[in-house]
Motif scaffolding. Structure first.
Motif, short mmCIF file in Angstrom:
data_model
loop_
_atom_site.label_atom_id
_atom_site.label_comp_id
_atom_site.label_asym_id
_atom_site.label_seq_id
_atom_site.Cartn_x
_atom_site.Cartn_y
_atom_site.Cartn_z
N GLY A 101 0.82 -1.20 0.00
CA GLY A 101 0.00 0.00 0.00
C GLY A 101 0.85 1.26 0.00
O GLY A 101 0.66 2.16 -0.82
N GLU A 145 1.20 3.98 -3.00
CA GLU A 145 0.87 5.37 -2.69
C GLU A 145 1.95 6.29 -3.25
O GLU A 145 1.66 7.30 -3.91
N ILE A 147 -12.92 -3.93 8.05
CA ILE A 147 -11.99 -2.85 8.37
C ILE A 147 -10.84 -3.40 9.21
O ILE A 147 -11.07 -4.16 10.15
N SER A 148 -9.66 -3.06 8.82
CA SER A 148 -8.46 -3.45 9.56
C SER A 148 -7.34 -2.53 9.11
O SER A 148 -7.48 -1.81 8.12
N ASN A 149 -6.24 -2.57 9.81
CA ASN A 149 -5.13 -1.74 9.37
C ASN A 149 -4.63 -2.18 7.99
O ASN A 149 -4.24 -1.37 7.18
N TRP A 150 -4.69 -3.46 7.68
CA TRP A 150 -4.25 -3.93 6.38
C TRP A 150 -5.17 -3.42 5.28
O TRP A 150 -4.71 -3.00 4.22
N SER A 151 -6.47 -3.49 5.50
CA SER A 151 -7.38 -3.03 4.45
C SER A 151 -7.25 -1.53 4.23
O SER A 151 -7.17 -1.07 3.09
N VAL A 152 -7.19 -0.75 5.29
CA VAL A 152 -7.06 0.69 5.14
C VAL A 152 -5.75 1.05 4.47
O VAL A 152 -5.69 1.90 3.58
N PHE A 153 -4.67 0.37 4.86
CA PHE A 153 -3.36 0.68 4.33
C PHE A 153 -3.21 0.28 2.86
O PHE A 153 -2.24 0.65 2.21
N ASN A 154 -4.16 -0.45 2.32
CA ASN A 154 -4.12 -0.80 0.90
C ASN A 154 -5.27 -0.20 0.10
O ASN A 154 -5.09 0.15 -1.06
N LEU A 155 -6.44 -0.05 0.70
CA LEU A 155 -7.55 0.56 -0.02
C LEU A 155 -7.31 2.04 -0.30
O LEU A 155 -7.66 2.53 -1.38
N CYS A 156 -6.71 2.74 0.64
CA CYS A 156 -6.42 4.17 0.41
C CYS A 156 -5.43 4.36 -0.74
O CYS A 156 -5.69 5.18 -1.64
#
Length: 143
Positions: A73, A77, A120-129
């Protein structure tokens, strides 16, 4: 176009294109290009992105750095932001742009498939963004 080393870099059981955290060196060069307009900095960004999107690279491995998810992620970015700074500078050919943009789309689709279920998790947020940032640089408002 630059070649990715044969066999790539070993990372979590698959071939990676770059060592982990290599992208941290990319963003300062992109900013340097934008501030100075010196083509040599833009060409370094182009080389990095061409290595990522070339034959046998991310489109073949779906593994950009040697650490993998979730660090990909942060990697994408930086790649998206850097591409945004050089994409209209006349440094990249039409073919190179198409390959880089296809690489961003592959990342978006991979992340949507793996993390787009609403959890929702830190992994999903850190890659979806970062996937959203890739979509924005592509002006792909669907994803």
């Amino acid at each position: 176009m630059a070649e990715v080393p044969a066999g790539g870099i070993n990372g979590e059981g698959s071939r990676a294109i770059y060592k982990r955290y290599t992208e941290q060196q990319l963003w300062p060069v992109a900013v340097e290009y934008k501030l100075t307009g010196e083509k040599k900095y833009g060409e370094k960004i182009a080389l990095f992105l061409n290595r990522l999107s070339g034959p046998g690279a991310y489109p073949a491995t779906l593994h950009a750095n040697s650490q993998g998810i979730p660090q990909e992620g942060g990697f994408f970015e930086v790649c998206a932001r850097s591409y945004d700074l050089i994409k209209d500078a006349g440094i990249l050919s039409s073919k190179e742009k198409a390959l880089i943009e296809q690489t961003f789309r592959l990342y978006i689709y991979t992340i949507e498939d793996g993390f787009g279920n609403g959890g929702i998790s830190n992994w999903s947020v850190f890659n979806l963004c970062p996937a959203a940032q890739c979509a924005l640089v592509l002006q792909d408002m669907y994803h």
